[in-house]
Design an enzyme around this catalytic site. Sequence first.
Site, PDB file in Angstrom:
ATOM      1  NE  ARG A  36      -4.498   0.947   0.475  1.00  0.00           N
ATOM      2  CZ  ARG A  36      -4.800   2.151  -0.001  1.00  0.00           C
ATOM      3  NH1 ARG A  36      -3.924   2.834  -0.693  1.00  0.00           N
ATOM      4  NH2 ARG A  36      -5.997   2.689   0.240  1.00  0.00           N
ATOM      5  CB  CYS A  76      -6.983  13.422   0.372  1.00  0.00           C
ATOM      6  SG  CYS A  76      -6.936  11.846  -0.512  1.00  0.00           S
TER       7      CYS A  76
END
Length: 589
Positions: A249, A512
Amino acid sequence: MSSFSVKFLAPPMLQNTSFYSKNTRVHATPPAQTAVPVPSVVVDGVERLEPRVEQREGYWILKEKFRKGINPQEKVKIESEPMKLFIENGVEDLAKIPIEDLDNLKATKDDIDVRLKWLGLFHRRKQQYGRFMMRLKLPNGVTTSAQTRYLASVIRQYGKEGCADVTTRQNWQIRGVVLPDVPEILKGLDAVGLTSLQSGMDNVRNPVGNPLAGIDPDEIVDTRPYTNLLSQFITANSRGNTDFTNLPRKWNVCVIGSHDLYEHPHINDLAYMPAIKNGRFGFNLLVGGFFSPKRCAEAIPLDAWVPADDVISLCKAVLEAYRDLGTRGNRQKTRMMWLIDELGVEGFRSEVVKRMPQKELERSSSEDLVQTQWERRDYLGVHPQKQEGFSFVGLHIPVGRVQANDMDELARLADEYGSGELRLTVEQNIIIPNIENSKLDALLNEPLLKERFLPEPHILLKGLVACTGNQFCGQAIIETKARALQVTEDVGRLVSVTRPVRMHWTGCPNTCGQVQVADIGFLGCMARDENGKPCEGADVYLGGRIGSDSHLGEIYKKAVPCKDLVPVVVEILVNKFGAVPREREEVED
């Protein structure tokens, strides 16, 4: 010293450490504990600590026996190595084919939607079909006027489709890019010393450092040499480092250089915390911090210290342990902290030790250099540098969005008043350093600083951060940037505050916009209005803290329709932050 070690001298201010009080430091040191060996575990007939990847023809590939139950992204990587699009110039062939034709085959459709992310290219299929966002690598957020002008020239050709954003990792993202232009853009980036390589998907993201590195009178250490070296190592000097392009990841790293912790160490997979040990300068280590839709976790001490020489050796060892042993099933459970949880911090540490050049790793130091009793400074506005006669000016960039003309103007100002350098910050703002004090008045009177990017914005705008939102991002549930500005403006009309309040907006659970570190956070979701109809909404978070007493915020109110957010924010500001309603303020006056 390993081949990945580079000699760094301790900064002069750290040669004598008697100045620092041990009672006023952030400790990246865990409580005393006894090392416990990790037991050998066999899962489905396979030793758990056997590496899950192997090198074939220069690339790291997941072994066949570990492919049961892997996620779709891992299958895409197995079907075709993403880095070949760069290293073997595959992107040049893609660029010659109409995107509609690429969509007709699964292999090439996966290229444009998944594998191009290894080159920093993100197809905006839902909002801008055929156009890409390009994410750059900008270690420590430092860029030049020439680089800024080049990026402006790229987005200008795309008209209203082109713009740029400052990101929450001290970075640029440019928008509107079309695939036929990519080969020439990549060459142009290389010519000005930039790269977009390995900035997306299962790669190491932009190394973050102190935005005031080298100019801050109170800095602990200049982080620029370390972040630059990390970026060069991770990308093999922008040529592609295939040792670390097949992680389970994404992976974030930062180097701390100030007491202010501008770098947010608690939300990084690896954070270097400055510390002295036996008279040597180096770093204690935090590991495992991350955000995801299903879980957010703060970084924890690894109980390890490395001298400054071994920053790269340590990074390499941690990445190899994660690459080799991390699981590749459910994408929500593949960040590095999940591996640390499975092995235990001591077990994970032992795997890092195995991968160090000398198979050794010192225990953490008790002499942390970051002071806990430190009020985080505001870098917006005019501030003196450590260099006598010079200052830096922090500019507020509303929610990080800039246009081509803005970038050209910023480059001009950096050249005319500074040293041709700009610094990007994780709060989506920009700093112009190295300004002679005699030039400050003229700079402050420039139209850009009077009309667009204010050194002293409204107090509620100072801490405003917003992700891309559904204007461009296909994963975003709500529009964020324009809404964040509008809600903040509306709230400012209703209440008066006496101190900055950090408000972060994010369009989806991927966060984000880092809502969990904000005083008040807004996470996009679907809600229902007063008539029970679906509408854009937000989960409201409260209580996030940054700095030495960092803490992730928690849900305050779920699924608030966006049109109803203003009164909710007003209520929070009055009850939690001492805001005064405007009508009462007028009466009291």
